[in-house]
Design a protein around this motif. Structure first.
Motif, PDB file in Angstrom:
ATOM      1  N   ASP A 184       0.804  -1.218   0.000  1.00 18.31           N
ATOM      2  CA  ASP A 184       0.000   0.000   0.000  1.00 18.31           C
ATOM      3  C   ASP A 184       0.841   1.273   0.000  1.00 18.31           C
ATOM      4  OD1 ASP A 184       0.695  -0.776   2.699  1.00 18.31           O
ATOM      5  OD2 ASP A 184      -0.626   0.806   3.409  1.00 18.31           O
ATOM      6  N   HIS A 185       2.140   1.144   0.184  1.00 15.97           N
ATOM      7  CA  HIS A 185       2.988   2.336   0.258  1.00 15.97           C
ATOM      8  C   HIS A 185       3.746   2.574  -1.045  1.00 15.97           C
ATOM      9  CE1 HIS A 185       2.569   4.130   4.181  1.00 15.97           C
ATOM     10  NE2 HIS A 185       2.403   2.912   4.661  1.00 15.97           N
ATOM     11  N   ILE A 186       3.601   3.774  -1.564  1.00 16.91           N
ATOM     12  CA  ILE A 186       4.239   4.174  -2.816  1.00 16.91           C
ATOM     13  C   ILE A 186       5.757   4.009  -2.738  1.00 16.91           C
ATOM     14  CG2 ILE A 186       4.611   6.132  -4.382  1.00 16.91           C
ATOM     15  CD1 ILE A 186       1.765   4.899  -4.402  1.00 16.91           C
ATOM     16  N   ARG A 187       6.357   4.381  -1.610  1.00 17.70           N
ATOM     17  CA  ARG A 187       7.823   4.313  -1.495  1.00 17.70           C
ATOM     18  C   ARG A 187       8.350   2.901  -1.716  1.00 17.70           C
ATOM     19  NH1 ARG A 187       6.197   5.168   3.950  1.00 17.70           N
ATOM     20  NH2 ARG A 187       6.568   3.334   5.240  1.00 17.70           N
ATOM     21  N   ASN A 188       7.576   1.895  -1.340  1.00 20.19           N
ATOM     22  CA  ASN A 188       7.988   0.505  -1.552  1.00 20.19           C
ATOM     23  C   ASN A 188       7.769   0.072  -3.005  1.00 20.19           C
ATOM     24  OD1 ASN A 188       8.610   0.235   1.207  1.00 20.19           O
ATOM     25  ND2 ASN A 188       6.486  -0.236   1.661  1.00 20.19           N
ATOM     26  N   LEU A 189       6.681   0.521  -3.592  1.00 20.79           N
ATOM     27  CA  LEU A 189       6.361   0.135  -4.964  1.00 20.79           C
ATOM     28  C   LEU A 189       7.240   0.850  -5.979  1.00 20.79           C
ATOM     29  CD1 LEU A 189       2.493   0.180  -4.516  1.00 20.79           C
ATOM     30  CD2 LEU A 189       3.959  -1.844  -4.667  1.00 20.79           C
ATOM     31  N   ASP A 190       7.572   2.107  -5.717  1.00 17.99           N
ATOM     32  CA  ASP A 190       8.376   2.884  -6.665  1.00 17.99           C
ATOM     33  C   ASP A 190       9.770   2.297  -6.876  1.00 17.99           C
ATOM     34  OD1 ASP A 190       6.321   4.668  -7.113  1.00 17.99           O
ATOM     35  OD2 ASP A 190       7.202   6.311  -5.947  1.00 17.99           O
ATOM     36  N   SER A 191      10.342   1.701  -5.844  1.00 21.09           N
ATOM     37  CA  SER A 191      11.694   1.149  -5.960  1.00 21.09           C
ATOM     38  C   SER A 191      11.690  -0.335  -6.348  1.00 21.09           C
ATOM     39  CB  SER A 191      12.452   1.331  -4.642  1.00 21.09           C
ATOM     40  OG  SER A 191      11.813   0.606  -3.601  1.00 21.09           O
ATOM     41  N   PHE A 192      10.521  -0.921  -6.454  1.00 21.93           N
ATOM     42  CA  PHE A 192      10.413  -2.350  -6.751  1.00 21.93           C
ATOM     43  C   PHE A 192      10.710  -2.620  -8.224  1.00 21.93           C
ATOM     44  CE2 PHE A 192       7.656  -6.119  -7.657  1.00 21.93           C
ATOM     45  CZ  PHE A 192       8.429  -7.033  -6.963  1.00 21.93           C
ATOM     46  N   LYS A 193      11.492  -3.654  -8.498  1.00 24.88           N
ATOM     47  CA  LYS A 193      11.922  -3.958  -9.858  1.00 24.88           C
ATOM     48  C   LYS A 193      10.981  -4.917 -10.601  1.00 24.88           C
ATOM     49  CE  LYS A 193      16.688  -3.109  -8.488  1.00 24.88           C
ATOM     50  NZ  LYS A 193      16.281  -2.509  -7.230  1.00 24.88           N
ATOM     51  N   GLY A 194      10.108  -5.595  -9.879  1.00 20.22           N
ATOM     52  CA  GLY A 194       9.140  -6.492 -10.513  1.00 20.22           C
ATOM     53  C   GLY A 194       7.869  -5.737 -10.863  1.00 20.22           C
ATOM     54  N   LYS A 195       6.750  -6.460 -10.867  1.00 23.52           N
ATOM     55  CA  LYS A 195       5.456  -5.850 -11.187  1.00 23.52           C
ATOM     56  C   LYS A 195       4.751  -5.450  -9.885  1.00 23.52           C
ATOM     57  CE  LYS A 195       4.765  -8.277 -15.513  1.00 23.52           C
ATOM     58  NZ  LYS A 195       3.857  -9.126 -16.294  1.00 23.52           N
ATOM     59  N   PRO A 196       4.595  -4.153  -9.648  1.00 24.26           N
ATOM     60  CA  PRO A 196       3.940  -3.702  -8.417  1.00 24.26           C
ATOM     61  C   PRO A 196       2.417  -3.687  -8.542  1.00 24.26           C
ATOM     62  CG  PRO A 196       4.764  -1.820  -9.637  1.00 24.26           C
ATOM     63  CD  PRO A 196       5.147  -3.049 -10.419  1.00 24.26           C
ATOM     64  N   ILE A 197       1.761  -4.010  -7.435  1.00 23.19           N
ATOM     65  CA  ILE A 197       0.309  -3.872  -7.322  1.00 23.19           C
ATOM     66  C   ILE A 197       0.061  -3.028  -6.080  1.00 23.19           C
ATOM     67  CG2 ILE A 197      -1.891  -5.035  -6.935  1.00 23.19           C
ATOM     68  CD1 ILE A 197      -0.695  -7.484  -8.399  1.00 23.19           C
ATOM     69  N   MET A 198      -0.573  -1.879  -6.281  1.00 24.52           N
ATOM     70  CA  MET A 198      -0.839  -0.966  -5.171  1.00 24.52           C
ATOM     71  C   MET A 198      -2.186  -1.326  -4.532  1.00 24.52           C
ATOM     72  SD  MET A 198      -0.876   3.207  -5.130  1.00 24.52           S
ATOM     73  CE  MET A 198      -2.071   3.320  -6.453  1.00 24.52           C
ATOM     74  N   PHE A 199      -2.116  -1.762  -3.284  1.00 23.81           N
ATOM     75  CA  PHE A 199      -3.335  -2.096  -2.543  1.00 23.81           C
ATOM     76  C   PHE A 199      -3.936  -0.801  -2.017  1.00 23.81           C
ATOM     77  CE2 PHE A 199      -6.096  -4.058   0.577  1.00 23.81           C
ATOM     78  CZ  PHE A 199      -6.434  -5.262  -0.018  1.00 23.81           C
ATOM     79  N   HIS A 200      -5.209  -0.610  -2.259  1.00 23.47           N
ATOM     80  CA  HIS A 200      -5.891   0.635  -1.886  1.00 23.47           C
ATOM     81  C   HIS A 200      -5.759   0.940  -0.391  1.00 23.47           C
ATOM     82  CE1 HIS A 200      -8.904   3.787  -1.768  1.00 23.47           C
ATOM     83  NE2 HIS A 200      -9.404   3.183  -0.709  1.00 23.47           N
ATOM     84  N   ALA A 201      -5.424   2.194  -0.091  1.00 23.80           N
ATOM     85  CA  ALA A 201      -5.365   2.684   1.289  1.00 23.80           C
ATOM     86  C   ALA A 201      -5.678   4.175   1.275  1.00 23.80           C
ATOM     87  CB  ALA A 201      -3.975   2.449   1.885  1.00 23.80           C
ATOM     88  N   PHE A 202      -6.092   4.701   2.410  1.00 27.66           N
ATOM     89  CA  PHE A 202      -6.466   6.112   2.492  1.00 27.66           C
ATOM     90  C   PHE A 202      -5.346   7.035   2.056  1.00 27.66           C
ATOM     91  CE2 PHE A 202      -4.611   5.397   6.696  1.00 27.66           C
ATOM     92  CZ  PHE A 202      -3.954   6.582   6.989  1.00 27.66           C
ATOM     93  N   HIS A 203      -4.104   6.638   2.287  1.00 27.87           N
ATOM     94  CA  HIS A 203      -2.969   7.509   2.020  1.00 27.87           C
ATOM     95  C   HIS A 203      -2.440   7.411   0.588  1.00 27.87           C
ATOM     96  CE1 HIS A 203      -0.384   3.969   2.325  1.00 27.87           C
ATOM     97  NE2 HIS A 203      -1.116   3.637   3.374  1.00 27.87           N
ATOM     98  N   ASN A 204      -3.002   6.511  -0.243  1.00 30.12           N
ATOM     99  CA  ASN A 204      -2.485   6.400  -1.609  1.00 30.12           C
ATOM    100  C   ASN A 204      -3.530   6.710  -2.684  1.00 30.12           C
ATOM    101  OD1 ASN A 204      -3.995   4.021  -2.151  1.00 30.12           O
ATOM    102  ND2 ASN A 204      -2.317   2.687  -1.552  1.00 30.12           N
ATOM    103  N   VAL A 205      -4.673   7.262  -2.301  1.00 27.58           N
ATOM    104  CA  VAL A 205      -5.752   7.476  -3.271  1.00 27.58           C
ATOM    105  C   VAL A 205      -5.397   8.468  -4.377  1.00 27.58           C
ATOM    106  CG1 VAL A 205      -7.615   6.815  -1.697  1.00 27.58           C
ATOM    107  CG2 VAL A 205      -6.903   9.199  -1.834  1.00 27.58           C
ATOM    108  N   SER A 206      -4.483   9.368  -4.142  1.00 32.04           N
ATOM    109  CA  SER A 206      -4.149  10.362  -5.170  1.00 32.04           C
ATOM    110  C   SER A 206      -3.050   9.893  -6.121  1.00 32.04           C
ATOM    111  CB  SER A 206      -3.750  11.685  -4.510  1.00 32.04           C
ATOM    112  OG  SER A 206      -2.602  11.508  -3.711  1.00 32.04           O
ATOM    113  N   TYR A 207      -2.584   8.663  -5.964  1.00 34.54           N
ATOM    114  CA  TYR A 207      -1.543   8.128  -6.831  1.00 34.54           C
ATOM    115  C   TYR A 207      -2.163   7.172  -7.845  1.00 34.54           C
ATOM    116  CZ  TYR A 207       1.606   9.976  -3.307  1.00 34.54           C
ATOM    117  OH  TYR A 207       2.271  10.811  -2.448  1.00 34.54           O
ATOM    118  N   ASP A 208      -1.686   7.246  -9.076  1.00 34.87           N
ATOM    119  CA  ASP A 208      -2.225   6.360 -10.101  1.00 34.87           C
ATOM    120  C   ASP A 208      -1.149   5.796 -11.028  1.00 34.87           C
ATOM    121  OD1 ASP A 208      -1.563   8.564 -11.622  1.00 34.87           O
ATOM    122  OD2 ASP A 208      -3.600   8.977 -12.290  1.00 34.87           O
ATOM    123  N   HIS A 209       0.096   5.841 -10.603  1.00 32.95           N
ATOM    124  CA  HIS A 209       1.162   5.354 -11.481  1.00 32.95           C
ATOM    125  C   HIS A 209       1.508   3.875 -11.253  1.00 32.95           C
ATOM    126  CE1 HIS A 209       3.280   6.969  -7.952  1.00 32.95           C
ATOM    127  NE2 HIS A 209       4.294   6.174  -8.245  1.00 32.95           N
TER     128      HIS A 209
END
Length: 176
Positions: free
Chosen positions: A133-158
């Motif tokens: 659910d945290h962008i900082r973890n997904l942004d640095s990930f080298k595989g395929k990220p899946i962003m799990f919905h959370a209140f703090h990530n609703v404005s991100y769509d990348h």
């Protein structure tokens, strides 16, 4: 060989939002809803700044987290086709280490100790997929990220978003 998935704990299989709301009501007498939290971040989610960090540094917080709806059945189902690793940046909250391990033993007893990774920085994780659910973890990930919905990530769509465990299963099984 099965593809691998790193699955975060807090906010993905453990419902920290519910715990924050419940503990806030317990300690401050005010009941907020999940809708109230939408778009806020962990620093300003409640009128008392830092209350989320205070809760996360309190004994018992992580051991008593509710399980995210659908998480247990989804992880079991995914284990049929994927090697699952539970990955948590637990080092940020030292009290959480033992509590998270106990929580996993109770709620996900089918996950073996070799498939539990407590770390400080998830950029070292080298799986095929990461559900977090945290962008900082997904942004640095080298595989395929899946962003799990959370209140703090609703404005991100990348990153590809999954709003619940049914959507996570659909995304991963479609990719087989």
């Amino acid at each position: 060989m099965k593809k691998t998935i790193a699955i975060d704990m807090d906010g993905v299989i453990a419902d920290v939002e519910e715990q924050f709301l419940s503990w806030y009501h317990r300690d401050y007498g005010v009941r907020y809803t999940r809708e109230y939290l939408i778009g806020l971040n962990e620093d300003n989610a409640f009128p008392e700044r830092g209350v989320i960090r205070k809760f996360a540094h309190t004994a018992g917080f992580f051991q008593t987290l509710p399980v995210m709806p659908g998480a247990v059945d989804a992880v079991k189902r995914l284990m049929d086709n994927f090697e699952i690793y539970i990955v948590s940046a637990a080092m940020e909250f030292p009290l959480s280490l033992g509590e998270k391990l106990e929580w996993l033993k109770v709620n996900f007893p089918f996950i073996g100790w070799k498939n539990i990774i407590f770390c400080g920085d998830k950029s070292i994780i080298n799986t095929d997929y990461m559900v977090d659910d945290h962008i900082r973890n997904l942004d640095s990930f080298k595989g395929k990220p899946i962003m799990f919905h959370a209140f703090h990530n609703v404005s991100y769509d990348h990153h590809v978003r999954a709003n619940n465990w049914n959507e996570v299963i659909a995304l991963l099984e479609a990719d087989l």
